[in-house]
Design a protein around this motif. Structure first.
Motif, short mmCIF file in Angstrom:
data_model
loop_
_atom_site.label_atom_id
_atom_site.label_comp_id
_atom_site.label_asym_id
_atom_site.label_seq_id
_atom_site.Cartn_x
_atom_site.Cartn_y
_atom_site.Cartn_z
N LEU A 561 0.80 -1.23 0.00
CA LEU A 561 0.00 0.00 0.00
C LEU A 561 0.83 1.28 0.00
CD1 LEU A 561 -2.89 -1.10 2.37
CD2 LEU A 561 -2.91 -0.92 -0.12
N PRO A 562 1.91 1.42 0.82
CA PRO A 562 2.70 2.66 0.73
C PRO A 562 3.30 2.89 -0.65
CG PRO A 562 3.24 1.44 2.72
CD PRO A 562 2.38 0.54 1.89
N PHE A 563 3.83 1.84 -1.28
CA PHE A 563 4.38 1.98 -2.63
C PHE A 563 3.30 2.36 -3.63
CE2 PHE A 563 7.04 -1.18 -0.42
CZ PHE A 563 8.27 -0.54 -0.50
N LEU A 564 2.12 1.77 -3.46
CA LEU A 564 1.00 2.06 -4.36
C LEU A 564 0.51 3.49 -4.18
CD1 LEU A 564 -0.49 0.31 -6.45
CD2 LEU A 564 -2.21 -0.15 -4.71
N LEU A 565 0.42 3.94 -2.95
CA LEU A 565 -0.05 5.29 -2.66
C LEU A 565 0.91 6.34 -3.24
CD1 LEU A 565 -2.24 6.96 -1.28
CD2 LEU A 565 -0.89 6.83 0.83
N PHE A 566 2.21 6.09 -3.10
CA PHE A 566 3.18 7.01 -3.67
C PHE A 566 3.07 7.04 -5.19
CE2 PHE A 566 7.40 7.99 -5.39
CZ PHE A 566 7.63 9.22 -4.79
N TYR A 567 2.79 5.90 -5.80
CA TYR A 567 2.60 5.87 -7.26
C TYR A 567 1.45 6.76 -7.69
CZ TYR A 567 0.80 4.36 -11.75
OH TYR A 567 0.30 4.37 -13.02
N PHE A 568 0.32 6.69 -6.99
CA PHE A 568 -0.84 7.49 -7.38
C PHE A 568 -0.57 8.99 -7.20
CE2 PHE A 568 -3.33 3.49 -6.55
CZ PHE A 568 -3.74 3.33 -7.86
N PHE A 569 0.14 9.37 -6.13
CA PHE A 569 0.52 10.77 -5.96
C PHE A 569 1.39 11.24 -7.12
CE2 PHE A 569 -0.58 10.46 -1.37
CZ PHE A 569 -1.30 11.64 -1.27
N LEU A 570 2.37 10.42 -7.46
CA LEU A 570 3.29 10.78 -8.55
C LEU A 570 2.56 10.82 -9.89
CD1 LEU A 570 6.31 11.43 -8.73
CD2 LEU A 570 6.70 9.04 -9.35
N ALA A 571 1.66 9.86 -10.12
CA ALA A 571 0.90 9.83 -11.37
C ALA A 571 0.00 11.05 -11.50
CB ALA A 571 0.06 8.55 -11.43
N TYR A 572 -0.57 11.50 -10.40
CA TYR A 572 -1.43 12.69 -10.43
C TYR A 572 -0.66 13.91 -10.94
CZ TYR A 572 -4.37 16.49 -8.68
OH TYR A 572 -5.14 17.63 -8.58
N ILE A 573 0.57 14.08 -10.48
CA ILE A 573 1.38 15.22 -10.90
C ILE A 573 1.84 15.06 -12.34
CG2 ILE A 573 3.53 16.47 -10.44
CD1 ILE A 573 3.23 15.62 -7.50
N VAL A 574 2.36 13.88 -12.68
CA VAL A 574 2.93 13.66 -14.00
C VAL A 574 1.88 13.78 -15.10
CG1 VAL A 574 3.99 11.92 -15.50
CG2 VAL A 574 4.87 12.27 -13.19
N TYR A 575 0.74 13.11 -14.92
CA TYR A 575 -0.26 13.10 -15.99
C TYR A 575 -0.91 14.47 -16.17
CZ TYR A 575 0.09 8.04 -16.39
OH TYR A 575 0.55 6.77 -16.62
N ARG A 576 -1.10 15.20 -15.10
CA ARG A 576 -1.64 16.55 -15.25
C ARG A 576 -0.65 17.45 -16.00
NH1 ARG A 576 -6.07 17.98 -11.75
NH2 ARG A 576 -5.35 20.14 -11.62
#
Length: 742
Positions: A561-576
């Motif tokens: 879960l911590p690795f997955l949560l960090f991925y979603f935070f990073l994806a939010y910034i990158v894709y926007r």
């Protein structure tokens, strides 16, 4: 796998991410790379060199702030409704897995680690299985914590899903009613027009709708064959006829050089196929040639939105294979080459594509099995004895078991997106958004099956059996298999998640093309001008796959879960950031991606609950098993309610909304203006992609500026806008200071 192997994989991916993100922060400031990293704003604009400055070569995080500060309204104007829906998927995932990470870290993780009396090792050498539910004793009274965590995660997910579905539904309705009139609202696509030896398709359409829709029918526009081969054949026939007749060429200025008279003039390029027919033939054979080029498809225009809606919904003939009607796509969304496919042929194409997809899934078992073989060193040593000495080294073991399997799987998955897009095009969709949505479904099914189920059964004890004796054994078998493969899924999130985002933002292929054209071809300002659209068909399945893994492993192996949560935070910034700067919105799917996300999330919840039911049964916890069954039933009922309440809005337009819009436009006396622009909007070979007037498109103004139409004044007189990089300094150089300082 132990903690050290996991940390090795995490360390490698962290280094890759830090290096690539820092490199991106520098590369995006270079004037030569503006067309790569700001293609949406600067496509087709000439750039010149700028003065050197130290700031250009220092990494800066200001682009992160820009991506986070962008409002939903700005994102809607730039990327359309699909971009907003995609961003909401990431926000939803962040909220859900934030709750899951907190609950599972507090309740589940300590119970898993201390759930069995055993000899404990130093933490770096502790096996990851010690942190999974496998470490909990059978009949343990602490299994209620797992059941409680499952309830909290399920209720949180369903609550957030409901509010997101409601919000996005209102957003879609507002997107229809709040924008200027769309030509698709007055237009239907008719296919399966019956052949007649007496009348052409054009005349048949006119007779049919004049007779059966006399009060609402406005006009129609036939679809002509428009393939590349057809155009080349027509041009060749035209030139041969001119040469054979000894026609004296009186060339007019055009954009193609004339090779017959050796001057700078040329043949006039005819944009409209109907004009081409009339100009290349005499009046006596125009009718014959036109009939040869007609397809059994046409766009039919109606006087009101409601009339077009009813005509699209209702069966037009007693034979369902004739006069088939659908709501027309937006002009920029039409997949023209598929409109001429005979309607009776579509079901054969669909069968072919699904058979081809299934065959591709079977062939992909080879790399998946190979990747799983790397996680089992004992079998690997038996198959390749010469690797025994190498595999005894500690770092090699950590690298092979913790990093290579997921990397190999990721490399093979790169080709899945293009293959599925090709199969979806062969399937025969009438719009580009439908093609991308169909590819999205295929990639999603493919990745969930191969990444999760095949890896689970190929890398566990069940690989000895391979076949279930009955469907009732599925929960128990999954309960045995998933915890043992949870460590592989954790490393997969690292390699396929974190690293893929780093490569996404660096844009390696466009960057290579740009460098190659500048340095090798020495093309100067004719650098890479490629325009990209957002790859929803690969990125949406990736987001949903990680969500699926998170739900399936949340209470079984909370370390993911911590690795997955960090991925979603990073994806939010990158894709926007990519939507704002890189990708161009050529068409909008109207938010049709959200039902895919909703259905996949519900499926993920049900799979997680079924696995938990099997685990509780294996651990002999009757109470936890009993409480899981109502949770399954409640999730199914919630799904059914949402499908009845919200899904119809995404499938069909509301008659009430269209009637209100018709009355509003009639009262404002805008109908005549709308009628005048319907034909030009659906001009098959014209320049309707940037139609203005009363019709509005997402990102229309910016797209028109970055993609001038040949022959348009902006294209003929295009010139770079004079800015400067240093404020207060006059210069004729283009301004990319917003790229450097942001």
């Amino acid at each position: 796998m132990n903690i050290a192997a996991l940390l090795t994989s995490a360390g490698i991916n962290i280094v890759v991410c830090v290096v690539l993100f820092s490199l991106y922060s520098v590369l995006r400031k270079q004037p030569s790379n503006v067309n790569v990293y700001f293609g949406r704003k600067l496509a087709n604009r000439g750039l010149k060199n700028v003065d050197l400055s130290f700031e250009r070569f220092v990494p800066s995080p200001t682009w992160v702030m820009r991506a986070c500060d962008t409002t939903q309204e700005e994102l809607l104007d730039i990327g359309g409704l699909d971009a907003v829906v995609f961003s909401r998927m990431l926000v939803f995932s962040i909220r859900v897995f934030s709750v899951a990470a907190i609950i599972c870290t507090i309740l589940v993780l300590p119970v898993n680690y201390y759930g069995h009396d055993r000899i404990r090792k130093d933490l770096p050498f502790e096996s990851l299985e010690a942190f999974t539910i496998e470490n909990v004793q059978e009949g343990s009274k602490w299994l209620w914590t797992h059941c409680l965590a499952l309830y909290i995660i399920s209720l949180t997910t369903c609550s957030l899903l409901y509010f997101e579905y409601k919000s996005i539904t209102n957003l879609c309705l507002g997107h229809v009613t709040g924008l200027p009139p769309k030509p698709s609202q007055f237009t239907i696509l008719v296919r399966g027009i019956p052949w007649s030896s007496e009348d052409s398709y054009c005349e048949a359409v006119k007779k049919f709708f004049t007779y059966y829709h006399p009060t609402t029918y406005l006009s129609h526009q036939i679809v002509y064959k428009c393939g590349a081969v057809e155009k080349i054949k027509d041009d060749a026939e035209y030139i041969c006829k001119m040469l054979g007749d000894g026609v004296e060429h009186s060339c007019k200025p055009s954009i193609v050089q004339c090779y017959f008279c050796g001057g700078t003039n040329s043949f006039k390029i005819i944009a409209n196929e109907t004009d081409s027919i009339h100009s290349r033939t005499g009046l006596t054979d125009v009718h014959i040639v036109a009939r040869k080029k007609e397809c059994a498809a046409a766009f039919v225009f109606f006087k009101t939105r409601y009339a077009a809606l009813m005509a699209a919904r209702n069966l037009q003939a007693s034979n369902p294979m004739l006069w088939v009607t659908d709501q027309a796509p937006e002009p920029r969304d039409i997949y023209w080459s598929n409109l001429c496919i005979p309607y009776k042929q579509l079901w054969i194409r669909k069968i072919f594509t699904w058979v081809a997809s299934f065959t591709f899934v079977l062939l992909f078992l080879i790399p998946v099995t190979f990747a799983q073989g790397l996680t089992q060193l004992d079998k690997l040593e038996k198959m390749f004895p010469f690797l025994t000495d190498i595999l005894k080294k500690k770092f090699t073991v950590q690298l092979v078991t913790g990093y290579l399997p997921s990397v190999i799987l990721v490399l093979f998955l790169i080709g899945v997106g293009p293959v599925m897009m090709l199969l979806s095009a062969v399937e025969g969709p009438i719009s580009r958004s439908c093609r991308k949505r169909s590819a999205c479904y295929k990639v999603l099914y493919f990745t969930i099956w191969n990444v999760f189920f095949v890896n689970v059964f190929a890398g566990s004890v069940i690989s000895q059996l391979s076949v279930f004796t009955s469907i009732t054994e599925l929960p128990a078998q999954l309960a045995k298999a998933v915890p043992t493969q949870a460590t592989f899924f954790t490393t997969y999130v690292l390699s396929s998640g974190w690293a893929s985002l780093a490569f996404e933002i660096i844009q390696p292929f466009p960057l290579f093309c740009n460098i190659f054209q500048r340095l090798v071809l020495c093309s100067g300002q004719d650098s890479y001008n490629g325009t990209l659209t957002f790859p929803y068909h690969t990125e949406v399945p990736r987001i949903l796959l990680f969500g699926f893994l998170g739900f399936a492993c949340s209470i079984l192996a909370p370390l993911i879960l911590p690795f997955l949560l960090f991925y979603f935070f990073l994806a939010y910034i990158v894709y926007r950031n990519q939507i704002l700067n890189v990708y161009i919105t050529k068409y909008d799917g109207g938010g049709q991606l959200w039902p895919i996300a909703f259905n996949t999330t519900i499926f993920s919840l049900l799979v997680a609950q079924v696995i938990a039911l099997g685990v509780f049964g294996l651990k002999q916890s009757t109470i936890a098993s009993g409480f899981t069954i109502p949770l399954l039933i409640g999730t199914v009922l919630f799904n059914q309610y949402c499908r009845q309440r919200f899904l119809p809005v995404f499938k069909n337009n509301a008659a009430q909304v269209f009637i209100d819009m018709d009355h509003r436009d009639a009262n404002c006396r805008r109908m005549e203006e709308i009628y005048d622009q319907l034909h030009s909007a659906y001009s098959q070979f014209g320049t309707s992609s940037t139609q203005s007037g009363c019709f509005g498109y997402p990102g229309q103004r910016e797209h028109a500026q970055s993609h001038p139409i040949p022959g348009h004044k902006e294209h003929v007189q295009s010139r770079p806008i004079p800015f400067d990089l240093e404020r207060g300094k006059e210069s004729i150089k283009p301004d990319i200071s917003w790229a450097i300082h942001r």
